[in-house]
Design a protein around this motif. Structure first.
Motif, PDB file in Angstrom:
ATOM      1  N   TYR A  20       0.848  -1.204   0.000  1.00  0.00           N
ATOM      2  CA  TYR A  20       0.000   0.000   0.000  1.00  0.00           C
ATOM      3  C   TYR A  20       0.877   1.245   0.000  1.00  0.00           C
ATOM      4  N   PRO A  21       1.640   1.440  -1.079  1.00  0.00           N
ATOM      5  CA  PRO A  21       2.566   2.578  -1.102  1.00  0.00           C
ATOM      6  C   PRO A  21       1.834   3.913  -1.086  1.00  0.00           C
ATOM      7  N   ARG A  22       2.390   4.852  -0.351  1.00  0.00           N
ATOM      8  CA  ARG A  22       1.829   6.194  -0.264  1.00  0.00           C
ATOM      9  C   ARG A  22       2.382   7.030  -1.403  1.00  0.00           C
ATOM     10  N   ASN A  23       1.510   7.813  -2.061  1.00  0.00           N
ATOM     11  CA  ASN A  23       1.917   8.707  -3.154  1.00  0.00           C
ATOM     12  C   ASN A  23       2.556   7.963  -4.322  1.00  0.00           C
ATOM     13  N   HIS A  24       2.063   6.771  -4.591  1.00  0.00           N
ATOM     14  CA  HIS A  24       2.624   5.947  -5.657  1.00  0.00           C
ATOM     15  C   HIS A  24       1.895   6.212  -6.965  1.00  0.00           C
ATOM     16  N   GLU A  25       1.970   7.436  -7.419  1.00  0.00           N
ATOM     17  CA  GLU A  25       1.391   7.800  -8.708  1.00  0.00           C
ATOM     18  C   GLU A  25       1.976   9.144  -9.123  1.00  0.00           C
ATOM     19  N   LEU A  26       2.309   9.245 -10.379  1.00  0.00           N
ATOM     20  CA  LEU A  26       2.850  10.500 -10.891  1.00  0.00           C
ATOM     21  C   LEU A  26       1.699  11.425 -11.269  1.00  0.00           C
ATOM     22  N   THR A  27       2.008  12.698 -11.403  1.00  0.00           N
ATOM     23  CA  THR A  27       0.996  13.672 -11.763  1.00  0.00           C
ATOM     24  C   THR A  27       1.494  14.550 -12.911  1.00  0.00           C
ATOM     25  N   ASP A  28       0.560  15.076 -13.684  1.00  0.00           N
ATOM     26  CA  ASP A  28       0.891  16.015 -14.754  1.00  0.00           C
ATOM     27  C   ASP A  28       0.695  17.458 -14.294  1.00  0.00           C
ATOM     28  N   GLU A  29       0.367  17.631 -13.036  1.00  0.00           N
ATOM     29  CA  GLU A  29       0.108  18.961 -12.485  1.00  0.00           C
ATOM     30  C   GLU A  29       1.363  19.846 -12.601  1.00  0.00           C
ATOM     31  N   ALA A  30       1.142  21.101 -12.901  1.00  0.00           N
ATOM     32  CA  ALA A  30       2.248  22.053 -13.042  1.00  0.00           C
ATOM     33  C   ALA A  30       2.978  22.230 -11.710  1.00  0.00           C
ATOM     34  N   GLY A  31       4.266  22.533 -11.806  1.00  0.00           N
ATOM     35  CA  GLY A  31       5.052  22.831 -10.617  1.00  0.00           C
ATOM     36  C   GLY A  31       5.845  21.660 -10.066  1.00  0.00           C
ATOM     37  N   TYR A  32       5.688  20.477 -10.651  1.00  0.00           N
ATOM     38  CA  TYR A  32       6.429  19.301 -10.193  1.00  0.00           C
ATOM     39  C   TYR A  32       7.689  19.126 -11.029  1.00  0.00           C
ATOM     40  N   LYS A  33       8.812  18.900 -10.352  1.00  0.00           N
ATOM     41  CA  LYS A  33      10.041  18.505 -11.033  1.00  0.00           C
ATOM     42  C   LYS A  33      10.106  16.985 -10.981  1.00  0.00           C
ATOM     43  N   ARG A  34      10.806  16.393 -11.958  1.00  0.00           N
ATOM     44  CA  ARG A  34      10.832  14.936 -12.059  1.00  0.00           C
ATOM     45  C   ARG A  34      12.230  14.453 -12.413  1.00  0.00           C
ATOM     46  N   VAL A  35      12.617  13.323 -11.828  1.00  0.00           N
ATOM     47  CA  VAL A  35      13.898  12.696 -12.143  1.00  0.00           C
ATOM     48  C   VAL A  35      13.684  11.181 -12.220  1.00  0.00           C
ATOM     49  N   ASN A  36      14.399  10.548 -13.153  1.00  0.00           N
ATOM     50  CA  ASN A  36      14.352   9.091 -13.257  1.00  0.00           C
ATOM     51  C   ASN A  36      15.577   8.519 -12.566  1.00  0.00           C
ATOM     52  N   MET A  37      15.350   7.533 -11.725  1.00  0.00           N
ATOM     53  CA  MET A  37      16.431   6.871 -11.008  1.00  0.00           C
ATOM     54  C   MET A  37      16.487   5.414 -11.447  1.00  0.00           C
ATOM     55  N   ASP A  38      17.609   5.015 -12.003  1.00  0.00           N
ATOM     56  CA  ASP A  38      17.803   3.666 -12.522  1.00  0.00           C
ATOM     57  C   ASP A  38      18.944   3.018 -11.752  1.00  0.00           C
ATOM     58  N   SER A  39      18.655   1.946 -11.035  1.00  0.00           N
ATOM     59  CA  SER A  39      19.674   1.273 -10.243  1.00  0.00           C
ATOM     60  C   SER A  39      20.683   0.578 -11.146  1.00  0.00           C
ATOM     61  N   GLU A  40      21.945   0.659 -10.757  1.00  0.00           N
ATOM     62  CA  GLU A  40      23.008  -0.007 -11.510  1.00  0.00           C
ATOM     63  C   GLU A  40      23.178  -1.456 -11.075  1.00  0.00           C
ATOM     64  N   THR A  41      22.574  -1.822  -9.945  1.00  0.00           N
ATOM     65  CA  THR A  41      22.827  -3.157  -9.396  1.00  0.00           C
ATOM     66  C   THR A  41      21.636  -4.105  -9.476  1.00  0.00           C
ATOM     67  N   CYS A  42      20.462  -3.581  -9.853  1.00  0.00           N
ATOM     68  CA  CYS A  42      19.295  -4.456  -9.935  1.00  0.00           C
ATOM     69  C   CYS A  42      18.301  -3.871 -10.937  1.00  0.00           C
ATOM     70  N   ILE A  43      17.089  -4.388 -10.953  1.00  0.00           N
ATOM     71  CA  ILE A  43      16.103  -3.953 -11.941  1.00  0.00           C
ATOM     72  C   ILE A  43      15.353  -2.681 -11.540  1.00  0.00           C
ATOM     73  N   ASP A  44      15.582  -2.174 -10.336  1.00  0.00           N
ATOM     74  CA  ASP A  44      14.827  -1.020  -9.864  1.00  0.00           C
ATOM     75  C   ASP A  44      14.987   0.179 -10.793  1.00  0.00           C
ATOM     76  N   ASN A  45      13.863   0.764 -11.140  1.00  0.00           N
ATOM     77  CA  ASN A  45      13.825   1.956 -11.984  1.00  0.00           C
ATOM     78  C   ASN A  45      12.587   2.740 -11.577  1.00  0.00           C
ATOM     79  N   ILE A  46      12.790   3.901 -10.948  1.00  0.00           N
ATOM     80  CA  ILE A  46      11.639   4.686 -10.520  1.00  0.00           C
ATOM     81  C   ILE A  46      11.798   6.145 -10.929  1.00  0.00           C
TER      82      ILE A  46
END
Length: 145
Positions: A20-46
């Motif tokens: 039950y993750p909190r805030n687990h959804e992206l938004t298109d609302e103005a004013g948000y900055k965004r970055v992609n994080m890709d793990s070098e050691t596993c499949i995690d990509n958020i």
């Protein structure tokens, strides 16, 4: 009260934030900055989003493919740091990173992060537990420039 050394308590916290993750959804609302994080050691990509106005973190959101530790950690972060000013957020992030990397755990400062007390026992889990937090650091640095 159960001890923080109780592995089932730690597992319950991790799984609660994973299922039950909190805030687990992206938004298109103005004013948000965004970055992609890709793990070098596993499949995690958020993707991590933050809305930072007048030195206050108003909201943090995230989404992507990540393991239970990464998802839970980022979920906890999104609750713990929303509404904080950048100075307090940086302090909490610093304490969190110390807990992860230096095994220096402060229950009073990071009560919500007790799920990660033993993360250091597996080096690859450190990357999982810090991926979202490192993304937020990047967004904070961008907003300060």
């Amino acid at each position: 009260m159960r001890s923080l050394d109780d592995p089932m308590l730690l597992r319950e916290i991790i799984m609660d934030h994973y299922e039950y993750p909190r805030n687990h959804e992206l938004t298109d609302e103005a004013g948000y900055k965004r970055v992609n994080m890709d793990s070098e050691t596993c499949i995690d990509n958020i993707d991590v989003q933050a809305k930072i106005e007048n030195g206050i973190i108003e909201d943090i959101r995230f989404d992507g493919e990540a393991c239970a530790i990464c998802t839970a950690s980022t979920s906890i972060m999104s609750e713990l740091l929303a509404g904080k000013n950048l100075k307090d957020a940086r302090y909490i992030i610093e304490q969190y990173m110390n807990m992860i990397y230096e095994k220096d755990y402060d229950e009073e400062v990071l009560e919500e992060a007790i799920a990660f007390k033993n993360t250091h026992k597996q080096a690859n889990r450190i990357k999982c537990a810090t991926l979202g937090w490192n993304g937020l650091i990047k967004l904070i640095e961008e907003s300060e420039e």
